[in-house]
Design a protein around this motif. Structure first.
Motif, mmCIF file in Angstrom:
data_model
loop_
_atom_site.group_PDB
_atom_site.id
_atom_site.type_symbol
_atom_site.label_atom_id
_atom_site.label_comp_id
_atom_site.label_asym_id
_atom_site.label_seq_id
_atom_site.Cartn_x
_atom_site.Cartn_y
_atom_site.Cartn_z
ATOM 1 N N VAL A 400 3.799 0.450 6.666
ATOM 2 C CA VAL A 400 2.431 -0.046 6.532
ATOM 3 C C VAL A 400 2.420 -1.042 5.398
ATOM 4 O O VAL A 400 3.048 -0.808 4.349
ATOM 5 C CB VAL A 400 1.447 1.104 6.224
ATOM 6 N N ILE A 402 -0.129 -3.574 3.034
ATOM 7 C CA ILE A 402 -1.462 -4.030 2.650
ATOM 8 C C ILE A 402 -1.227 -5.223 1.732
ATOM 9 O O ILE A 402 -0.533 -5.103 0.723
ATOM 10 C CB ILE A 402 -2.242 -2.933 1.894
ATOM 11 N N CYS A 413 -4.089 -5.814 6.633
ATOM 12 C CA CYS A 413 -3.389 -4.554 6.822
ATOM 13 C C CYS A 413 -2.608 -4.577 8.112
ATOM 14 O O CYS A 413 -3.177 -4.893 9.164
ATOM 15 C CB CYS A 413 -4.421 -3.450 6.963
ATOM 16 N N GLY A 434 -8.085 -0.889 7.578
ATOM 17 C CA GLY A 434 -7.483 -0.217 6.437
ATOM 18 C C GLY A 434 -6.137 0.291 6.915
ATOM 19 O O GLY A 434 -5.818 0.222 8.106
ATOM 20 N N PRO A 435 -5.339 0.832 6.005
ATOM 21 C CA PRO A 435 -3.983 1.245 6.381
ATOM 22 C C PRO A 435 -3.957 2.352 7.443
ATOM 23 O O PRO A 435 -3.102 2.339 8.331
ATOM 24 C CB PRO A 435 -3.375 1.729 5.061
ATOM 25 N N VAL A 436 -4.896 3.281 7.375
ATOM 26 C CA VAL A 436 -4.882 4.394 8.322
ATOM 27 C C VAL A 436 -5.337 3.902 9.697
ATOM 28 O O VAL A 436 -4.788 4.284 10.729
ATOM 29 C CB VAL A 436 -5.761 5.554 7.822
ATOM 30 N N ASN A 437 -6.331 3.046 9.684
ATOM 31 C CA ASN A 437 -6.805 2.449 10.927
ATOM 32 C C ASN A 437 -5.673 1.667 11.608
ATOM 33 O O ASN A 437 -5.462 1.777 12.816
ATOM 34 C CB ASN A 437 -7.995 1.537 10.590
ATOM 35 N N TYR B 398 -2.138 -8.709 -4.459
ATOM 36 C CA TYR B 398 -1.173 -7.606 -4.520
ATOM 37 C C TYR B 398 -0.633 -7.333 -3.124
ATOM 38 O O TYR B 398 -1.246 -7.723 -2.120
ATOM 39 C CB TYR B 398 -1.816 -6.334 -5.097
ATOM 40 N N THR B 399 0.510 -6.682 -3.075
ATOM 41 C CA THR B 399 1.059 -6.210 -1.805
ATOM 42 C C THR B 399 1.487 -4.764 -1.997
ATOM 43 O O THR B 399 2.094 -4.434 -3.024
ATOM 44 C CB THR B 399 2.288 -7.039 -1.391
ATOM 45 N N VAL B 400 1.136 -3.931 -1.049
ATOM 46 C CA VAL B 400 1.586 -2.533 -1.104
ATOM 47 C C VAL B 400 2.330 -2.253 0.187
ATOM 48 O O VAL B 400 1.881 -2.649 1.267
ATOM 49 C CB VAL B 400 0.390 -1.564 -1.234
ATOM 50 N N MET B 401 3.468 -1.612 0.082
ATOM 51 C CA MET B 401 4.230 -1.289 1.277
ATOM 52 C C MET B 401 4.561 0.192 1.296
ATOM 53 O O MET B 401 5.018 0.748 0.298
ATOM 54 C CB MET B 401 5.502 -2.097 1.325
ATOM 55 N N ILE B 402 4.323 0.818 2.439
ATOM 56 C CA ILE B 402 4.685 2.220 2.620
ATOM 57 C C ILE B 402 5.667 2.246 3.791
ATOM 58 O O ILE B 402 5.340 1.768 4.876
ATOM 59 C CB ILE B 402 3.455 3.088 2.954
ATOM 60 N N THR B 474 -11.532 6.008 10.895
ATOM 61 C CA THR B 474 -10.796 5.353 9.812
ATOM 62 C C THR B 474 -11.314 3.972 9.467
ATOM 63 O O THR B 474 -10.869 3.398 8.496
ATOM 64 C CB THR B 474 -9.301 5.245 10.157
ATOM 65 N N ALA B 475 -12.223 3.410 10.224
ATOM 66 C CA ALA B 475 -12.763 2.102 9.863
ATOM 67 C C ALA B 475 -14.033 2.225 9.021
ATOM 68 O O ALA B 475 -14.669 1.242 8.716
ATOM 69 C CB ALA B 475 -13.033 1.270 11.113
ATOM 70 N N THR B 498 -13.673 -0.918 3.141
ATOM 71 C CA THR B 498 -13.145 -0.252 4.339
ATOM 72 C C THR B 498 -11.678 0.107 4.129
ATOM 73 O O THR B 498 -11.170 1.024 4.758
ATOM 74 C CB THR B 498 -13.223 -1.152 5.601
ATOM 75 N N ASN B 499 -11.009 -0.620 3.238
ATOM 76 C CA ASN B 499 -9.607 -0.348 2.951
ATOM 77 C C ASN B 499 -9.496 0.524 1.705
ATOM 78 O O ASN B 499 -9.884 0.108 0.602
ATOM 79 C CB ASN B 499 -8.892 -1.685 2.741
ATOM 80 N N ILE B 500 -8.955 1.712 1.860
ATOM 81 C CA ILE B 500 -8.894 2.665 0.744
ATOM 82 C C ILE B 500 -8.082 2.119 -0.429
ATOM 83 O O ILE B 500 -8.371 2.398 -1.589
ATOM 84 C CB ILE B 500 -8.314 4.028 1.214
#
Lengths: 541, 541
Positions: A400, A402, A413, A434-437, B398-402, B474-475, B498-500
């Motif tokens: 995922v 973001i 996302c 969002g990430p979960v969506n 920023y960028t976040v990656m999971i 989730t939205a 909307t994005n956590i």
């Protein structure tokens, strides 16, 4: 006892309570079906939404209840004929008008800036005017109990004025909600005697608030002293700590005190949930009689006893108020609990593996999972413990991302997932709000080709709870509850992890697995186990 | 009145109530500071978490309260010396042991399968054994009121047995919570007389539940008939509809009935919120006295009157219980209301900009922000509205990656941030346990070089709430509350999106800004505004 509901007026003063005029009409119809005697629909002098409601109610037929409009007595210097508030009340064209007036000298002086005699005249002329105009009048003596404590003679004189002018009910209000049952009893009794001595045979009512947590006790005290009319709201909604909760009072009167009331108590729970829905508020799980938890059992000892003899731990039968018994999954401490839960969930085969299952549930609860409201995940754990679970797909991972950059409105996302069904690999990506969506979309995109019924799924609720763990702050364990619907059925699943995305992922996977299992879909893939072949494959090979 | 708190035992039977052993210790310390007399910490015979709690409490010193462990009388056929439950109680090494026994013949027969005499012997021998072992004993007469209604002589005989064996308190329980105040009063009075006649001078207590919404009224009824010990929970948590809410009872006793209690009532609201936090439950806005809405005013008439004379619409002063008056932001109907709101928020200078600020707050609340508990974010909004805010850094994204792959334990999380301070760009990355943790680390890593005091920050709490929005699931909009500490001060901030991840990011940024502003740090960077020079630079240039 005459039941007067003010959910649509006083109830809307509560924090977060908000009804559209459609909502108000729907609630009025439900209250009528519940055989409430009077429905206070609003205060037409105070806001245009209430004016619109009464206008629309002219075309709505009620089978049991009378509609009432609420408003104050005339202004200090106005003639009744020229008073805007009284005109708005007449324009509402309701059979009943509820006029509130001041009983407390402090309020007469401070809020009205009127003399004590002027206030009495305002009450008398306003009530008389409404009677002349063909309305039946309920008189609400605002702050009666506080006023009585301060100056009993004056408070009683205002009641006499309303009675003599033709009011058909005199309602004693504990407007600030802080009076104690003994005070309510003494003042109500004194009002009854005083009116009788004056030859005024007008029924008394009570209008309690819950600021000291005593609204129900205060209503009972007033009823014991001769009041025969009670004003309250469904769910106890109302300003500050709320009004008297009619659904908390009625079952006590009928089931414990033998009152003969026309209201169908077995509809009480459904009515409470309906009003919560319309008010857009979460139901109070601890509401007396009608709360989701009112007949929920957690402790091991309780569960085994209540199954044999319900009265051991239930003060009334849940079905008498339309509620149901629940066995909570957390802290399962004994075999009896688990068997009861398995029974409730209709999974009799579990009894044998109870000990193993309890062990596994305890491990999962320790990791942060909670199975209350996540029955679908519970069943999946049970099937895994039983060795009865065949996966519908194999997961090879997900990513995922973001990404937020200068000048973006919000972050972008994207999720991609790598799954395998049978011997087919799928590597798919999707965007989301969002990430979960994004993850939810990618996952279903990858699987829908193999399992078309997944197209009907929608996520109807998503809840996150951060659990205090050994680490504080963002490194704590996160529990995610997901509610999924296929349009017919709704089911809950749970995930827990230090990483919120992974916790969500687990709950999403359980939701998908549960749907396929409930539909009787056989695990497979289009190549290895084409749909027709799969349908005939044995469940265990 | 002696206050016995069972939040940590009976309270945990409530739906959704769940404490870690850290939570339990923190709650015990707060209860002690509130001068509760007895703290029931758990049921060591029932689960390992409670055993661990009592073990850890051996190293914790309480200044006012006595710790009690809860458990049942011995089993039917066991000798006290060999009874596992009694052994677990002793192992808890608490000064007080609370033993519960059966008062109701139905339960003796159905739940214990014992004869009536056997049950009396079980009570007597268990209490005597605990006394022999040097414990003080509180005896909880389970189902006393139901038992008394059924067979008063037997119920009274069980009390005598406990008293004669050395119990120092006899607590009459309305376990099923369905009894009415008159019944409580009559049975309590009869128990008092019966014990006196038998020469047993043991103080009586009461343990009410709220299944008919009468727990507070029932406690008051028992106290009036001579009970001097009350068992309840903070917030009324407990099985089904909950236990007696101690914070609903205490203010009535002190403020209305003149009781002299050592508990600092002005701490009541804070205690209630603290327990809600630890239990991870949303506070009940309608809780008597301590609810967020207990002194909230919505209607225009109320607001103007209550500002002049608070007693017109408030049964007790909010400050007497540590609560505050609130003017609800919704339905603000005049300038007077706006000024009251600005005053309430304690920022005198704001009065002039009240209208602009309230407008901005309404916009933000509409987007999902909530400033209760996020005062630091509120002040930041106020400074921005005033034109008083100078940013400490510029954000470029920023960028976040999971990323989770086959065979991984959990997903890997990485965040990178791009910030600018003065004319220096910083592009830094960090790993984390979850996406927010990674983002928090990366952000502080990027800024600590410029602002070294940020090294002292720790995230002490992180909460997520999903708000029902136009979209489901989730939205929906996600609101994040973050609590940050620098070891001396703790402050709250909020974000919504909307994005956590973005909601969290906003709350993290506000936390950093608030810290730097509170320390009087001047925005700058090491090149353009070296630390020494910055300290002397004027706040406005």
């Amino acid at each position: 006892m005459e039941v007067y509901d003010t959910t649509l007026r006083d109830g809307t003063q509560g924090i977060g309570v908000s009804f559209t005029s459609d909502d108000k009409i729907a609630v009025a119809l439900r209250l009528d079906a519940f055989k409430v005697d009077l429905i206070e629909g609003g205060w037409p002098g105070s806001n245009p939404r209430d004016v619109a409601f009464f206008e629309r109610m002219l075309d709505v037929e009620l089978s049991h209840a009378c509609l009432a409009a609420f408003g104050s007595t005339r202004r200090k210097d106005a003639l009744v004929e020229h008073d805007a508030n009284l005109a708005a009340l007449l324009a509402a064209r309701t059979p009943v008008v509820t006029l509130f007036g001041k009983s407390w000298t402090l309020h007469v002086r401070e809020a009205l800036g009127a003399s004590l005699d002027e206030n009495v005249a305002m009450i008398a002329s306003s009530v008389a005017f409404m009677r002349d105009q063909g309305r039946r009048v309920v008189y609400d003596a605002e702050h009666f109990y506080d006023g009585f404590a301060d100056d009993p003679d004056y408070a009683l004189a205002t009641l006499i004025a309303a009675a003599e002018a033709g009011a058909e009910r005199l309602v004693l209000c504990d407007t600030n909600g802080g009076r104690l049952p003994e005070e309510i009893a003494a003042a109500t009794s004194r009002a009854r005697e005083h009116l009788a001595a004056a030859g005024a045979r007008v029924p008394l009512g009570v209008h309690p608030h819950n600021d000291a947590g005593l609204a129900i006790a205060n209503a009972l005290a007033a009823l014991r002293e001769g009041a025969t009319h009670v004003q309250g709201t469904i769910g106890g909604y109302g300003e500050r700590c709320g009004n008297l909760d009619l659904l908390g009072l009625l079952p006590t009167l009928v089931l414990k005190l033998g009152a003969d009331q026309p209201q169908p108590l077995t509809e009480a729970t459904a009515l409470g949930r309906f009003v919560d829905e319309r008010a857009n508020l979460a139901s109070n799980p601890r509401a007396p009689y009608v709360g989701e938890g009112a007949f929920a059992h957690k402790g091991g000892i309780h569960v085994s006893a209540v199954n044999r003899r319900p009265e051991t731990y239930e003060h009334v039968p849940p079905e008498s108020v339309g509620n149901t018994r629940r066995v909570l999954l957390s802290d399962l401490s004994g075999r009896a609990n688990l068997v009861a839960k398995a029974d409730e969930l209709g999974d009799g085969a579990l009894a044998d593996e109870a000990a193993t299952l309890v062990g596994r549930l305890k491990e999962l609860e320790h990791l942060g999972y909670a199975f209350e409201g996540a029955e679908a995940s519970f069943h999946l754990v049970a099937r895994k413990v039983r060795g009865d679970h065949r996966p519908y797909f194999t997961l090879h991972g997900y990513t995922v991302m973001i990404d937020k950059r200068d000048g973006d409105g919000g972050p972008r996302c994207e999720a991609n997932v790598r799954v395998q069904v049978g011997d087919v690999f799928e590597h798919t990506a999707a965007d989301g709000d969002g990430p979960v969506n994004a993850l939810d979309r990618a996952l279903r995109k990858a699987l829908e080709g193999f399992y078309p019924s997944l197209r009907s799924l929608t996520l109807t609720d998503y809840k996150v709870r951060v659990l205090a763990g050994p680490d504080t702050g963002t490194a704590s364990v996160v529990r995610v509850h997901v509610e999924t619907s296929d349009g017919e059925r709704t089911w809950g699943t749970v995930g827990a992890h230090t990483n919120i995305i992974d916790a969500s992922y687990q709950a999403l996977l359980d939701a998908i697995d549960s749907k396929l299992h409930a539909d009787g879909v056989v695990p497979g893939g289009p190549v290895a186990f084409g749909a027709e072949a799969a349908a005939e494959a044995p469940l265990r090979s």
